[in-house]
Enzyme design. Structure first.
Site, PDB file in Angstrom:
ATOM      1  CG  LEU A 129      -1.860   1.252   1.218  1.00 25.96           C
ATOM      2  CD1 LEU A 129      -2.885   1.068   0.315  1.00 25.96           C
ATOM      3  CD2 LEU A 129      -2.416   1.468   2.561  1.00 25.96           C
ATOM      4  CE1 TYR A 130       6.384   5.101   1.731  1.00 27.10           C
ATOM      5  CE2 TYR A 130       7.554   3.385   0.250  1.00 27.10           C
ATOM      6  CZ  TYR A 130       7.598   4.750   1.010  1.00 27.10           C
ATOM      7  OH  TYR A 130       8.318   5.549   0.694  1.00 27.10           O
TER       8      TYR A 130
END
Ligand SMILES: NC(=O)c1ccc[n+]([C@@H]2O[C@H](COP(=O)([O-])OP(=O)(O)OC[C@H]3O[C@@H](n4cnc5c(N)ncnc54)[C@H](O)[C@@H]3O)[C@@H](O)[C@H]2O)c1
Ligand SMILES: O=C(O)[C@H]1O[C@H](OP(=O)(O)OP(=O)(O)OC[C@H]2O[C@@H](n3ccc(=O)[nH]c3=O)[C@H](O)[C@@H]2O)[C@H](O)[C@@H](O)[C@@H]1O
EC number: 5.1.3.6
Length: 357
Positions: free
Chosen positions: A168-169
């Site tokens: 997700l980063y």
């Protein structure tokens, strides 16, 4: 996230920020870049929300270091549009160096919303303020090598595909690049994205492997070393902080040359993305061997299968674009850079500082 302070609670802006300066910058996050800008004579104002993602004492020690050099840091969040507007009203910033983010690849599985808050909503708030300010500042911001995601064609070039993020980063960093495109397209903001490759060095992040491996090797604790299930090498293009700082300054100066100090007509401002890496990937197991030699302690290695935790197996930067256009030329190999990190680490933590988280 730590609490925010409003501008009313912050000390008044020091006079030197109001003097006519060669260049007025706002630097968000980014201790080393702020210090380097100040050293060369730029006016710099910092902004950081001092959240507690990692050791708050370390963040405050960096702040004290910067304030000794004359860089004042406002405590606040990039989502606080009223605060940003107030700062931009006081100081006509010519450049914004935006390094604030929720960093860390694996923590995204624990606290996904913090990535959306800082890396997406926060970026949009900042760009909204920049778009309306006069002059419109040139913006240089941190993207990440993680945008290359599951791409296995190395070395990574800026033109390579970035549509398969592994965490997700990475997805929020990729979203940042798309958001930048929009603000460039509609409002003519000058935007330069820098894809940093695993940055390390003194005053670095305690959540990163080189940092907590050092702590755990010294404590005699086992360190988990991820091994790929295909038995291929797990490696990173580790890049020393001083090289990254030079790349950031090159990007700020290039932005200045090509756009002047804002007020661009729509469609004429630059939108660029550069890799800032070291071009020499090193296996994580070699990183551990270097640390063992420098710390003079044998590591307790715990070899583990690389979990599906957001990590990618291998990174390697093609930096020819940054070399050509920013004059970027990294000069620090991992052995030399880690030596400087270990010297700093031993001195910082032997001086009665709180231990790293
Ligand atoms: N260190 C690396 O290896 C690396 C690699 C690629 C990209 N990056 C990117 O470079 C930038 C700097 O990374 P770093 O390693 O110095 O990270 P860092 O976490 O040490 O620095 C980011 C700073 O931003 C602040 N911050 C976070 N959210 C904020 C918000 N909403 N408002 C105001 N301040 C906020 C944090 O308190 C922190 O001091 C980040 O954007 C990161 O994603 C870092
Ligand atoms: O280049 C980037 O874009 C990214 O670089 C780093 O991410 P990463 O390379 O994963 O850095 P570390 O978390 O320090 O990991 C370094 C290496 O050590 C390995 N590792 C990590 C942790 C661990 O317990 N064991 C282990 O073997 C990882 O798989 C990786 O290969 C930063 O943490 C990210 O914020 C940044 O965006």
């Amino acid at each position: 996230m730590s609490q925010m302070k409003h501008i009313d609670n912050t000390p008044s802006t020091p006079d030197h920020l109001l003097l006519p300066l060669l260049s007025r910058q706002i630097s968000i996050g980014g201790t080393h870049v702020s210090a380097a800008l100040k050293r060369r004579g730029d006016g710099v104002l910092g902004l950081d929300n001092f959240n507690d993602y990692y050791d708050p004492y370390l963040k405050r020690a960096r702040q004290a270091l910067l304030e000794r050099t004359g860089v004042y840091i406002v405590e606040g969040d990039i989502n606080d549009v009223a605060l940003l507007n107030k700062l931009f009203d006081i100081v006509p910033f010519t450049h914004v160096m935006h390094l604030a983010a929720q960093a860390g690849v694996r923590y995204a599985m624990e606290n996904p919303s913090s990535y959306v808050h800082s890396n997406i909503a926060g970026l949009v708030s900042l760009l909204e303020v920049c778009k309306s300010s006069n002059p419109q500042p040139a913006i240089v911001w941190a993207s990440s090598s993680s945008v290359y995601g599951l791409n296995t064609k190395v070395p990574f070039s800026e033109k390579d595909m970035t549509d398969q993020p592994a965490s997700l980063y990475a997805a929020t960093k990729k979203a940042g690049e798309e958001i930048a495109h929009t603000y460039n397209h509609i409002y003519g903001l000058s935007l330069t994205g820098l894809r940093f490759f695993t940055v390390y060095g003194p005053w670095g992040r305690p959540d990163m492997a080189y940092f907590f491996f050092s702590r755990d090797i010294l404590k005699g604790k086992s360190i988990p070393i991820f091994e790929a299930s295909n038995h291929g090498t797990v490696a990173r293009d580790f890049t020393y902080i001083d090289d990254i700082v030079k790349g950031c300054l090159g990007a700020l100066d290039t932005a200045e040359k090509s756009t002047g100090s804002g007020g661009k007509k729509k469609g004429t401002a630059q939108l660029r993305v550069y890799n800032l890496g070291n071009t020499s990937p090193v296996p994580v197991s070699d990183l551990v061997s270097i640390l063992e030699r420098l710390l003079k302690v044998k590591a307790k290695r715990m070899i583990m299968k690389l979990p599906r935790n957001g990590d990618v197996q291998f990174t390697h930067a093609n930096i020819s674009l940054a070399q050509r256009e920013l004059g970027y030329k990294p000069t620090t190999d991992l052995q030399t850079g880690l030596k400087k990190f270990v010297q700093w680490y031993l001195s910082y933590y032997s001086n009665g500082k709180k231990s790293a988280q």
